[in-house]
Design a protein around this motif. Sequence first.
Motif, short mmCIF file in Angstrom:
data_model
loop_
_atom_site.label_atom_id
_atom_site.label_comp_id
_atom_site.label_asym_id
_atom_site.label_seq_id
_atom_site.Cartn_x
_atom_site.Cartn_y
_atom_site.Cartn_z
N TYR A 132 0.85 -1.20 0.00
CA TYR A 132 0.00 0.00 0.00
C TYR A 132 0.87 1.24 0.00
CZ TYR A 132 -3.22 3.56 1.81
OH TYR A 132 -3.97 4.70 1.98
N PRO A 179 -4.19 6.32 -3.61
CA PRO A 179 -3.58 5.09 -3.08
C PRO A 179 -3.45 4.00 -4.14
CG PRO A 179 -5.23 5.93 -1.57
CD PRO A 179 -5.36 6.74 -2.82
N TYR A 222 -2.20 -0.26 -4.63
CA TYR A 222 -2.18 -1.49 -3.86
C TYR A 222 -1.41 -2.57 -4.61
CZ TYR A 222 -6.08 0.90 -1.55
OH TYR A 222 -6.87 1.81 -0.89
#
Length: 485
Positions: free
Chosen positions: A97, A156, A158
Motif C-alpha cells: 500500500y 492510493p 495497492y
Amino acid sequence: MSLPSKGRSSTPTGVRVPQPLPTYRDTGGLDDTPAGFTDRDALIDHLGRKAIHGSKDRDFGKAYYRHEDGTLRPRLYRVDSEALARCQYVMLTTQQYAAVLVVDIDQPGQSGGHPADLSPEVRQRMSALIEHNLGPSWVGINPQNGKAQAIWLIDPVYADKSGKSRHMSLLAATSRALGELLDHDPNFSHRFSRSPFYDGNDPTAYRWYCQHKRVRRLADLLKEIRTMTGQEQYTKPRQQFSSGRELINAVKTRREEAQAFKALAQDVETELSTELDQYDPELIDGVRVLWISQGRAARDETAFRYALKTCHRLRAAGERMTDAAIIDAYEHAYNVAQRHGGDGRDSEMPPMRDRQTMARRVRGYVTQSKTDMGTSASPGRATSTERKALATMGRRGGKKAAERWKDRDSDYAQSELKKLEHTHRVNKARGISTKSRISQMVNDQYLQTGTIPSWREIADDLGLSRATVARHVAVLKKSGEYPEF
C-alpha cells in the motif's frame, strides 16, 4: 541639554531613521512557512492508517521486536500517540500500500533548514515543477547540509502479498522520473524516511514545510513530468494485424528469425574461449571478420556477433553487462571490419540511439538464454492480445474447443449456450428499439413538416451508423411502416 532618560530612545521626535531593507532569499517557489498541527492531521487522514511503523533513530534494528515464534514484527505507533511524535523515521509506504510518493534529494546545499538553503540546482528544478503545477506537497530539509526529502500525495495504490502490481510499477516509474529530475539518491529504499510528524528537540531533525494538499493521480503525474522534461510518452500497443492470417504469418516469421539467431548464438559459443583466440589466424585485433566477398566485409554482422560474444563473456565472468561495454565492443568490431574490409565504402556506423537499442537487445538475448552458454529467446515477442488470438486460431486451440463442444449436454456447452442465447435476446431487443426510434423520428418529421429525413440526418440525430439506418429503413419499407411520397 538634558540626557535621555534610561530606557527611552535617544532619537529626536519626528526624525525618521532608515530601516534596513529585507533581503530577498530565493526559495525556488517553495513556501517557507513551517508545517503546523493541522497540516500533519491532514497528512495522517490522507495516509488512511491507524498505526505507522516508526523508528526513533537510525538504529532501525530497534524498530522491530522478536515474536514468540522467532519472527520479527515491526513496532507500530498509533497515529494519535506521543510516541510517534518522538520517531525521527517512519515508513509512510509498505509493499502492499502506498498513498504518498517520497523522493530523497541527495544534492547538498547550505546549513539552515530553509527552502532557500537548498542547492541552486534543486531550487531551479523545484521552481520548474511548481510552474507546471507539479510541486511536492511536503518538503523536509536537513538543517546541517541542505539535503532534503519531498513528498507527493497520490491516489492510493495497492499490491498483493508479493508486493507486485501494475500500479506499484507505475509508482516506481514515477518515483524514478521525479528522482532523476531532482538528483535523487538512487540507493534510497523508499521504506524508512524522515518523519514529518516529529516534534522533538533534536537540532539535526528535518524541518518540514507543507506546500499544498492536492492529491495527484499517478498516471497523470508521470505523463506531465515526461512532457515537462521532453521524454517519450508511453503508448499502449495496439493491434497491428488486420487479419488472423496476417498474425499467423508474422509469428512464423518471428520463429524463423529466432531459429536463425539460435544458430548464430550456437556458432558464437564455439568462439567464447579466450585461450583459443590467440591461436586463431582468422581473428583481426580479436575480432572474427565476416566477409561478403573478397576484400568486402560484412560490417554490421561482424560488429553484432562480436558484441554478443563480449556480452556472453561478461556474464560468464560475473561482471555487469552495461550498455557502454556492449556498445564499445560493437564500435571496435565495426571499425576493424571497416579498416580491413571497407572496400572503398564510407563508414556507416549506426546512430547512438540505434546502438543503445542494439545493446538492450543483446543483453536481453544473453540474460534470457535457456542454455548455459547462449541460446536465446526470440527477438520479437507477441503481445497478450496476439497470444490469445493465436490460442483461438491455432490448431491446438481449435481442437480443444471442438472437444468441449462434442457433448452438447455438458455443463460447459450448456453454460456457453445460455450466454449465447442471452446475447441474442439482448441484440434482438436492441434492434427492435433502434427500429422503433427510427420509425418514430421519421413519422414525427413527416407529420410536422411533410418531409422525410435523409439517412444522414437520421444517423446524426440518433447516433447510428449509415449501414444501421439503411438496414432498418429497408425493413420498415418492406413492412409498409415507412412513409412514402
